[in-house]
Design an enzyme around this catalytic site. Structure first.
Site, PDB file in Angstrom:
ATOM      1  N   ASN A   9      -0.152   6.422  18.702  1.00  0.00           N
ATOM      2  CA  ASN A   9      -1.110   6.903  17.757  1.00  0.00           C
ATOM      3  C   ASN A   9      -2.320   6.169  18.403  1.00  0.00           C
ATOM      4  OD1 ASN A   9      -2.842   7.600  15.917  1.00  0.00           O
ATOM      5  ND2 ASN A   9      -1.835   7.023  14.454  1.00  0.00           N
ATOM      6  N   LYS A  11      -5.221   6.562  17.313  1.00  0.00           N
ATOM      7  CA  LYS A  11      -6.278   6.468  16.287  1.00  0.00           C
ATOM      8  C   LYS A  11      -7.670   6.924  16.870  1.00  0.00           C
ATOM      9  CE  LYS A  11      -3.126   3.596  13.770  1.00  0.00           C
ATOM     10  NZ  LYS A  11      -2.825   2.644  12.668  1.00  0.00           N
ATOM     11  N   HIS A  94      -0.446  10.589   7.698  1.00  0.00           N
ATOM     12  CA  HIS A  94      -0.712   8.927   8.008  1.00  0.00           C
ATOM     13  C   HIS A  94      -1.107   8.403   6.821  1.00  0.00           C
ATOM     14  CE1 HIS A  94      -1.857   5.362   9.877  1.00  0.00           C
ATOM     15  NE2 HIS A  94      -1.054   5.619  10.960  1.00  0.00           N
ATOM     16  N   GLU A  96      -3.452   6.173   6.706  1.00  0.00           N
ATOM     17  CA  GLU A  96      -4.993   6.300   6.605  1.00  0.00           C
ATOM     18  C   GLU A  96      -5.611   7.660   6.469  1.00  0.00           C
ATOM     19  OE1 GLU A  96      -5.140   4.828  10.869  1.00  0.00           O
ATOM     20  OE2 GLU A  96      -4.174   2.990  10.399  1.00  0.00           O
ATOM     21  N   GLU A 165       6.261   4.205   8.016  1.00  0.00           N
ATOM     22  CA  GLU A 165       5.411   3.220   8.384  1.00  0.00           C
ATOM     23  C   GLU A 165       4.897   2.462   7.128  1.00  0.00           C
ATOM     24  OE1 GLU A 165       3.279   4.560  12.170  1.00  0.00           O
ATOM     25  OE2 GLU A 165       1.934   5.386  10.422  1.00  0.00           O
ATOM     26  N   GLY A 171      -1.182  -2.391  11.756  1.00  0.00           N
ATOM     27  CA  GLY A 171      -2.242  -3.077  12.283  1.00  0.00           C
ATOM     28  C   GLY A 171      -2.459  -4.597  11.795  1.00  0.00           C
ATOM     29  N   SER A 209       2.847  -2.147  13.673  1.00  0.00           N
ATOM     30  CA  SER A 209       2.994  -3.591  14.572  1.00  0.00           C
ATOM     31  C   SER A 209       4.062  -3.310  15.473  1.00  0.00           C
ATOM     32  CB  SER A 209       2.808  -5.012  13.669  1.00  0.00           C
ATOM     33  OG  SER A 209       1.725  -4.643  12.909  1.00  0.00           O
TER      34      SER A 209
END
Ligand code: 13P
Length: 247
Positions: A9, A11, A94, A96, A165, A171, A209
């Site tokens: 991904n 991003k 996701h 985010e 996730e 991150g 991660s």
């Protein structure tokens, strides 16, 4: 046997020049991979990547899809448009998107429905925040998120990919331990088993991660069927190491 899936991904990262260089290095370094591979890239670069990866072992994926079919939805990309240019996967829900764009479980379920109808495999993300984990709510949260998707897509639920996730691992360099991740994957598998007799075919991948150093241990867990890789997918040697660790 079910293959594992390693999906990058990217991003909101990349440029025409850096994408080309990254894909070139990936293609040169692929050594008869046994897993499925995808890169989920910014919409503006989908066609560039599609073109460069045509005929290769790496599929192209989008990072989101519209919950609408067509029309007055400025800035959005429909599943038909994505299908039109050969997109194979799309990340849906996701954290985010849930966090910064207010995507609810219901919206995520509709997006999954659209993707499935277009023949695009949705990579459906679920995961708890640190606060939720510390409050002992991990199981409740991930099951609620997946239940919405199962409820709306019952009969074709075996066509999705699920990505666990944990938000606190994204991150942050704080990877879930293989045992922590496996425990949640087993819960999700059981939930899918209650919904379909084909649950064992569904790839449940881990994201948060994942890197070249920890991938092998995570990927060795019974219910971890691959990875959704953020930062490490932007570095060809790291992404190649993760691909090589997959089964
Ligand atoms: P990182 O691998 O950078 O933690 O990102 C994970 C992720 O969000 C993949 O979708």
């Amino acid at each position: 046997m079910k293959k594992q899936l390693i999906a990058g991904n990217w991003k909101m990262n990349g440029s025409l020049a850096s994408n080309e260089a990254l894909l070139k290095e990936l293609l040169a370094g692929l050594n008869s991979p046994v897993c499925q591979i995808a890169v989920c890239v910014p919409a503006v670069y989908l066609m560039q990547c599609q073109k460069q990866l045509a005929g290769s072992a790496i599929y192209v994926g989008a990072q989101d899809v519209s919950a609408h079919e067509s029309g007055a939805f400025t800035g959005e990309n429909s599943v038909a448009m994505l299908k039109d240019i050969g997109v194979r996967y799309a990340i849906v829900g996701h954290s985010e998107r849930r966090q910064y764009h207010g995507e609810t479980d219901a919206v995520v379920a509709v997006k999954v429905q659209h993707a499935l109808a277009a023949g695009i495999t949705p990579i459906v993300c679920v995961g708890e925040t640190l606060q939720e984990r510390e409050a002992g709510k991990t199981e409740e949260v991930v099951k609620r998120q997946l239940a919405a998707v199962i409820h709306l897509n019952g009969h074709c639920i075996s066509e999705i990919v699920v990505a666990y996730e944990p938000v606190w691992a994204i991150g942050t360099s704080k990877t879930a331990s293989p045992e922590q991740a496996q425990a949640v994957h087993a819960l999700l598998r059981a939930q899918l088993q209650a919904a379909t007799s084909h649950a064992d075919r569904i790839q449940i991948v881990y994201g948060g991660s994942m890197n070249a150093a920890n991938a092998a241990q995570l990927l060795a867990q019974a219910d971890i069927d691959g990875g959704l890789v953020g930062g490490a997918s932007l570095k060809a040697p790291d992404f190649l190491t993760i691909i090589a660790a997959a089964q």
